[in-house]
Motif scaffolding. Structure first.
Motif, short mmCIF file in Angstrom:
data_model
loop_
_atom_site.label_atom_id
_atom_site.label_comp_id
_atom_site.label_asym_id
_atom_site.label_seq_id
_atom_site.Cartn_x
_atom_site.Cartn_y
_atom_site.Cartn_z
N ASP A 54 31.15 31.82 12.52
CA ASP A 54 30.93 32.47 13.81
C ASP A 54 31.59 33.84 13.77
O ASP A 54 32.83 33.94 13.75
CB ASP A 54 31.54 31.61 14.92
CG ASP A 54 31.38 32.20 16.31
OD1 ASP A 54 31.26 33.45 16.43
OD2 ASP A 54 31.38 31.44 17.29
N LEU A 100 24.59 35.06 17.53
CA LEU A 100 25.44 34.54 18.60
C LEU A 100 24.62 34.04 19.78
O LEU A 100 25.02 33.11 20.47
CB LEU A 100 26.41 35.64 19.07
CG LEU A 100 27.47 36.09 18.09
CD1 LEU A 100 28.27 37.25 18.66
CD2 LEU A 100 28.40 34.94 17.71
N ARG A 312 30.03 37.11 22.68
CA ARG A 312 28.91 36.17 22.82
C ARG A 312 28.10 36.45 24.08
O ARG A 312 26.87 36.26 24.10
CB ARG A 312 29.43 34.73 22.85
CG ARG A 312 30.05 34.27 21.55
CD ARG A 312 30.41 32.79 21.59
NE ARG A 312 31.24 32.41 20.45
CZ ARG A 312 32.54 32.17 20.51
NH1 ARG A 312 33.17 32.24 21.68
NH2 ARG A 312 33.22 31.84 19.43
#
Length: 406
Positions: A54, A100, A312
């Motif tokens: 991530d 994302l 995000r």
């Protein structure tokens, strides 16, 4: 943490750049002006989608490891420790932002040397001056477009058809071009960053790549718990007639308000309930020889909001994706012939108490012995394909002129 080993593997401490770092003044967009000639790289994280993980979490974790704890942006910043990091450059590609958001992978990137995430931590060192050696002769070759005007127009019609089916309300389309060069690209990219109206003017370099930005658009700014985004949507030539046309265009205003609503929703996901407001709706401002419409959306950060959740919620920016965002990203992945590379992502400065990231429109990259540019616009049901092709050309013309030295 689970990302620790991959972070160590991707981190590089030491000089990076198209030329050795000590000879390059740090000119990161949104870096404090008084610090730019004293910044020295301390550590770097670079990540690509093929690395896995991530990117938002990696960025926050890496910064915290170097004294920049951005895990709660709603609180006043702690004092900087003596000898600690001044701040960091942060770059996130549009492709990383799409990841994302849970969007599908798009077309292959035209400049694969570019990372999808770069975080460069700086501390202060002795003041430095620009190199005085004679510049290498600069030559920039002809531009090769990733699609023809007819293909671009056909893509506009495809978006209109998708709107007609109810798949999307609006979708952005971006084209790419590349040109060979010889010589040092950094002076050309600095010329780009110096264009009038470039709120996020500057350069970020890496090993075999460099990004130059002349963006006027704020993706997200955070200061003392306040969140700000300034979406830009709507373009006309910077003439008296062009200004009137922009102010009176029902199509441009409708497109703009649609994106403002999208940005309000993005901020609402990470804001204290009831704090999202809109200021200066459809204010007309100038970038080079173009008028552009800009609004300001503000909010208060929710308790415990960290950098990772901020990225995000806001990446990729609504003004370069469309509405609904995920549906627009799905259409973009299928429609555009090449990836968005350094464009339509985020680039700027992060520090304790301050985050200021620009949206990488009006952006170019040097990689693979070529310069790359991108330009496009938002497509609605009322879009005219010929006008959309002309608007993209108008946006990229000052960029290419600056790179050529004109």
């Amino acid at each position: 943490m689970a990302h620790g080993k991959s972070t160590e593997r991707m981190r590089k401490i030491g000089p990076y750049g198209v030329e050795p770092l000590p000879q390059v003044l740090v000119d990161v967009p949104a870096a404090p002006p008084g610090c730019r000639d004293t910044l020295v790289e301390r550590a770097r994280l670079q990540w690509r989608r093929t690395d896995g993980g991530d990117p938002a979490a990696l960025a926050q974790e890496f910064l915290a490891g170097h004294g920049l704890d951005l895990s709660d942006l709603s609180r006043p910043a702690p004092a900087h420790p003596d000898g600690g990091a001044c701040g960091a450059a942060l770059y996130l590609s549009a492709a990383a932002g799409a990841l994302l958001a849970g969007a599908p992978v798009g077309a292959p990137e035209p400049a694969p040397a570019l990372p999808d995430l770069a975080v460069v931590v700086y501390h202060h060192g002795p003041a430095r001056v620009a190199p005085t050696d004679p510049a290498t002769p600069w030559w920039l070759g002809p531009w090769t477009e990733s699609w023809t005007p007819a293909q671009h127009a056909a893509a506009v019609e495809a978006v209109r058809a998708a709107i007609g089916r109810g798949d999307v309300y609006q979708s952005n389309l971006v084209g790419h071009a590349a040109a060979p060069y010889t010589g040092d690209p950094l002076p050309a990219l600095r010329r780009l960053g110096a264009l009038p109206g470039a709120r996020y003017g500057g350069v970020l370099t890496g090993d075999g790549w460099a990004i130059g930005c002349a963006s006027p658009e704020t993706l997200v700014e955070v200061h003392d718990g306040h969140l700000i985004t300034r979406p830009i949507k709507g373009t006309r030539p910077a003439t008296a007639t062009g200004r009137v046309e922009l102010l009176t265009s029902a199509k441009e205003r409708a497109e703009h308000i649609m994106i403002v609503d999208l940005e309000r929703n993005d901020l609402a996901r990470i804001a204290r309930t009831g704090t999202v407001t809109v200021d200066d709706l459809f204010a007309v401002r100038r970038w080079c020889d173009l008028w552009q419409a800009e609004s300001t959306v503000r909010a208060r950060a929710a308790d415990g909001l960290g950098l990772a959740d901020l990225l995000r919620a806001t990446c990729p920016g609504g003004s370069v994706t469309g509405a609904p965002k995920l549906a627009a990203l799905t259409h973009i992945a299928a429609a555009e012939p090449v990836g968005r590379g350094a464009s339509m992502g985020a680039l700027g400065w992060v520090a304790l108490g301050r985050i200021d990231l620009g949206l990488t429109i009006r952006t170019a990259a040097a990689a693979g012995h070529a310069l790359h540019t991108w330009a496009g616009g938002g497509i609605t049901w009322d879009s005219d394909p010929t006008a959309e092709v002309a608007e993209a050309a108008a946006k990229t013309a000052p960029v290419r002129a600056a790179l050529a030295g004109h």
